[in-house]
Write a protein that holds these residues in place. Structure first.
Motif, PDB file in Angstrom:
ATOM      1  N   PHE A 177       0.795  -1.225   0.000  1.00  0.00           N
ATOM      2  CA  PHE A 177       0.000   0.000   0.000  1.00  0.00           C
ATOM      3  C   PHE A 177       0.827   1.274   0.000  1.00  0.00           C
ATOM      4  CE2 PHE A 177      -2.567  -3.314   1.992  1.00  0.00           C
ATOM      5  CZ  PHE A 177      -3.627  -3.322   1.107  1.00  0.00           C
ATOM      6  N   VAL A 178       2.123   1.161  -0.110  1.00  0.00           N
ATOM      7  CA  VAL A 178       2.996   2.330  -0.089  1.00  0.00           C
ATOM      8  C   VAL A 178       3.532   2.565  -1.488  1.00  0.00           C
ATOM      9  CG1 VAL A 178       5.074   3.318   0.932  1.00  0.00           C
ATOM     10  CG2 VAL A 178       3.613   1.835   2.300  1.00  0.00           C
ATOM     11  N   SER A 179       3.454   3.806  -1.955  1.00  0.00           N
ATOM     12  CA  SER A 179       3.947   4.122  -3.292  1.00  0.00           C
ATOM     13  C   SER A 179       5.469   4.120  -3.304  1.00  0.00           C
ATOM     14  CB  SER A 179       3.414   5.485  -3.736  1.00  0.00           C
ATOM     15  OG  SER A 179       3.996   6.509  -2.979  1.00  0.00           O
ATOM     16  N   SER A 180       6.041   4.245  -4.484  1.00  0.00           N
ATOM     17  CA  SER A 180       7.498   4.232  -4.616  1.00  0.00           C
ATOM     18  C   SER A 180       8.147   5.396  -3.866  1.00  0.00           C
ATOM     19  CB  SER A 180       7.895   4.252  -6.091  1.00  0.00           C
ATOM     20  OG  SER A 180       7.370   5.396  -6.716  1.00  0.00           O
ATOM     21  N   SER A 181       7.417   6.462  -3.659  1.00  0.00           N
ATOM     22  CA  SER A 181       7.950   7.597  -2.907  1.00  0.00           C
ATOM     23  C   SER A 181       7.764   7.419  -1.405  1.00  0.00           C
ATOM     24  CB  SER A 181       7.278   8.894  -3.365  1.00  0.00           C
ATOM     25  OG  SER A 181       5.898   8.854  -3.074  1.00  0.00           O
ATOM     26  N   GLY A 182       7.162   6.300  -0.993  1.00  0.00           N
ATOM     27  CA  GLY A 182       6.972   6.015   0.426  1.00  0.00           C
ATOM     28  C   GLY A 182       5.762   6.694   1.024  1.00  0.00           C
ATOM     29  N   ILE A 183       4.856   7.161   0.180  1.00  0.00           N
ATOM     30  CA  ILE A 183       3.694   7.911   0.663  1.00  0.00           C
ATOM     31  C   ILE A 183       2.426   7.088   0.461  1.00  0.00           C
ATOM     32  CG2 ILE A 183       2.301   9.978   0.327  1.00  0.00           C
ATOM     33  CD1 ILE A 183       4.839  11.325  -0.748  1.00  0.00           C
ATOM     34  N   GLN A 184       1.620   6.988   1.501  1.00  0.00           N
ATOM     35  CA  GLN A 184       0.299   6.400   1.362  1.00  0.00           C
ATOM     36  C   GLN A 184      -0.633   7.522   0.952  1.00  0.00           C
ATOM     37  OE1 GLN A 184      -0.505   4.682   5.161  1.00  0.00           O
ATOM     38  NE2 GLN A 184       0.735   2.878   4.764  1.00  0.00           N
ATOM     39  N   THR A 185      -1.272   7.350  -0.188  1.00  0.00           N
ATOM     40  CA  THR A 185      -2.056   8.455  -0.731  1.00  0.00           C
ATOM     41  C   THR A 185      -3.531   8.414  -0.355  1.00  0.00           C
ATOM     42  OG1 THR A 185      -2.348   7.209  -2.764  1.00  0.00           O
ATOM     43  CG2 THR A 185      -0.498   8.751  -2.679  1.00  0.00           C
ATOM     44  N   PHE A 186      -3.944   7.436   0.459  1.00  0.00           N
ATOM     45  CA  PHE A 186      -5.346   7.340   0.845  1.00  0.00           C
ATOM     46  C   PHE A 186      -5.459   6.640   2.192  1.00  0.00           C
ATOM     47  CE2 PHE A 186      -4.115   4.149  -2.279  1.00  0.00           C
ATOM     48  CZ  PHE A 186      -4.254   2.981  -1.553  1.00  0.00           C
ATOM     49  N   SER A 187      -6.600   6.782   2.818  1.00  0.00           N
ATOM     50  CA  SER A 187      -6.847   6.138   4.104  1.00  0.00           C
ATOM     51  C   SER A 187      -6.966   4.628   3.896  1.00  0.00           C
ATOM     52  CB  SER A 187      -8.140   6.670   4.709  1.00  0.00           C
ATOM     53  OG  SER A 187      -8.570   5.841   5.761  1.00  0.00           O
ATOM     54  N   LEU A 188      -6.085   3.880   4.520  1.00  0.00           N
ATOM     55  CA  LEU A 188      -6.096   2.439   4.323  1.00  0.00           C
ATOM     56  C   LEU A 188      -7.289   1.758   4.983  1.00  0.00           C
ATOM     57  CD1 LEU A 188      -2.331   1.524   4.462  1.00  0.00           C
ATOM     58  CD2 LEU A 188      -3.834   1.700   2.508  1.00  0.00           C
ATOM     59  N   THR A 189      -7.778   2.329   6.071  1.00  0.00           N
ATOM     60  CA  THR A 189      -8.973   1.761   6.696  1.00  0.00           C
ATOM     61  C   THR A 189     -10.163   1.909   5.759  1.00  0.00           C
ATOM     62  OG1 THR A 189      -8.120   2.288   8.888  1.00  0.00           O
ATOM     63  CG2 THR A 189     -10.486   1.856   8.705  1.00  0.00           C
ATOM     64  N   ALA A 190     -10.329   3.105   5.197  1.00  0.00           N
ATOM     65  CA  ALA A 190     -11.423   3.329   4.240  1.00  0.00           C
ATOM     66  C   ALA A 190     -11.233   2.466   3.000  1.00  0.00           C
ATOM     67  CB  ALA A 190     -11.485   4.804   3.856  1.00  0.00           C
ATOM     68  N   TRP A 191     -10.002   2.366   2.515  1.00  0.00           N
ATOM     69  CA  TRP A 191      -9.722   1.545   1.337  1.00  0.00           C
ATOM     70  C   TRP A 191     -10.019   0.068   1.628  1.00  0.00           C
ATOM     71  CZ3 TRP A 191      -9.335   1.953  -3.616  1.00  0.00           C
ATOM     72  CH2 TRP A 191      -8.815   0.906  -4.349  1.00  0.00           C
ATOM     73  N   GLY A 192      -9.667  -0.387   2.813  1.00  0.00           N
ATOM     74  CA  GLY A 192      -9.936  -1.771   3.185  1.00  0.00           C
ATOM     75  C   GLY A 192     -11.421  -2.092   3.173  1.00  0.00           C
ATOM     76  N   TRP A 193     -12.212  -1.231   3.788  1.00  0.00           N
ATOM     77  CA  TRP A 193     -13.658  -1.464   3.807  1.00  0.00           C
ATOM     78  C   TRP A 193     -14.255  -1.320   2.415  1.00  0.00           C
ATOM     79  CZ3 TRP A 193     -15.702  -4.298   7.182  1.00  0.00           C
ATOM     80  CH2 TRP A 193     -15.221  -4.313   8.482  1.00  0.00           C
ATOM     81  N   TRP A 194     -13.776  -0.354   1.646  1.00  0.00           N
ATOM     82  CA  TRP A 194     -14.225  -0.174   0.256  1.00  0.00           C
ATOM     83  C   TRP A 194     -13.967  -1.458  -0.535  1.00  0.00           C
ATOM     84  CZ3 TRP A 194     -16.798   2.543  -3.287  1.00  0.00           C
ATOM     85  CH2 TRP A 194     -16.454   2.413  -4.622  1.00  0.00           C
ATOM     86  N   SER A 195     -12.784  -2.024  -0.383  1.00  0.00           N
ATOM     87  CA  SER A 195     -12.424  -3.233  -1.124  1.00  0.00           C
ATOM     88  C   SER A 195     -13.282  -4.423  -0.697  1.00  0.00           C
ATOM     89  CB  SER A 195     -10.948  -3.565  -0.925  1.00  0.00           C
ATOM     90  OG  SER A 195     -10.147  -2.603  -1.546  1.00  0.00           O
ATOM     91  N   ILE A 196     -13.538  -4.545   0.585  1.00  0.00           N
ATOM     92  CA  ILE A 196     -14.360  -5.661   1.068  1.00  0.00           C
ATOM     93  C   ILE A 196     -15.792  -5.540   0.554  1.00  0.00           C
ATOM     94  CG2 ILE A 196     -15.396  -6.695   3.130  1.00  0.00           C
ATOM     95  CD1 ILE A 196     -12.690  -6.102   4.543  1.00  0.00           C
ATOM     96  N   VAL A 197     -16.383  -4.368   0.687  1.00  0.00           N
ATOM     97  CA  VAL A 197     -17.763  -4.170   0.227  1.00  0.00           C
ATOM     98  C   VAL A 197     -17.859  -4.353  -1.284  1.00  0.00           C
ATOM     99  CG1 VAL A 197     -19.610  -2.458  -0.005  1.00  0.00           C
ATOM    100  CG2 VAL A 197     -18.436  -2.723   2.187  1.00  0.00           C
ATOM    101  N   LEU A 198     -16.931  -3.736  -2.020  1.00  0.00           N
ATOM    102  CA  LEU A 198     -16.956  -3.869  -3.473  1.00  0.00           C
ATOM    103  C   LEU A 198     -16.715  -5.314  -3.890  1.00  0.00           C
ATOM    104  CD1 LEU A 198     -17.382  -2.223  -6.010  1.00  0.00           C
ATOM    105  CD2 LEU A 198     -14.918  -1.869  -6.110  1.00  0.00           C
TER     106      LEU A 198
END
Length: 133
Positions: free
Chosen positions: A44-65
Motif C-alpha cells: 500500500f505504499v507508493s514508490s515515494s513512500g507515501i500512502q495516498t489514501f486512508s487504508l482503513t477506508a480503502w480496506g472497507w471499500w475493497s471488502i464491500v466492493l
C-alpha cells in the motif's frame, strides 16, 4: 411454433466475464482484509513512500466492493438482464476504484482496469446470449 434461441460461441465471453468478476471479488476481499490488518505493508505504499489514501477506508471499500462483485458474478451466470446491468456498473466502479490505488501499485491497477474493461465488453456485447429460455 416456438422461437428457437440461437447461441453463438461468443456466449463464452459472457461466462468468462462472470468468472473474472468472481476472481476479482476474491482478490478485493483479500486485499481489503490485508489493508485493515496490515496497513504498513509494502503493498500500500507508493514508490515515494507515501500512502495516498486512508487504508482503513480503502480496506472497507475493497471488502464491500468485493462482496458486490461476488453477487454480480454469481448473478451474471444466471443471465438475468438486471445482473448484466449490475455487473457493468460494478466493473466500472471497480475500475474507478483501481485508479485511486494507482500511485501505490501502478501495474496492478492497470491490470485490474484492463480486466474490468474486458468484463464490461463481454457483458455489453455478448451478455444477451446468457439469457435462459
Amino acid at each position: 411454433m416456438s422461437e428457437v434461441q440461437v447461441r453463438s460461441g461468443w456466449v463464452g465471453w459472457a461466462l468468462f466475464a462472470a468468472v473474472l468478476l468472481l476472481i476479482a471479488a476474491i482478490l478485493d476481499v483479500f486485499y481489503g482484509i490485508v489493508a485493515l490488518l496490515g496497513p504498513s505493508t509494502g503493498y500500500f505504499v507508493s514508490s515515494s513512500g507515501i500512502q495516498t489514501f486512508s487504508l482503513t477506508a480503502w480496506g472497507w471499500w475493497s471488502i464491500v466492493l468485493g462482496l458486490l462483485m461476488l453477487i454480480a458474478g454469481l448473478s451474471l451466470m444466471r443471465g438475468a438482464l438486471w445482473a448484466r446491468i449490475f455487473a457493468v456498473f460494478i466493473a466500472a466502479l471497480h475500475a474507478i476504484g483501481q485508479l485511486i490505488a494507482f500511485p501505490a501499485q501502478p501495474w496492478w491497477s492497470i491490470a485490474m482496469v484492463t480486466v474490468d474493461l474486458l468484463i464490461i465488453y463481454a457483458v455489453t456485447v455478448h451478455g444477451r446470449e446468457l439469457r435462459r429460455s
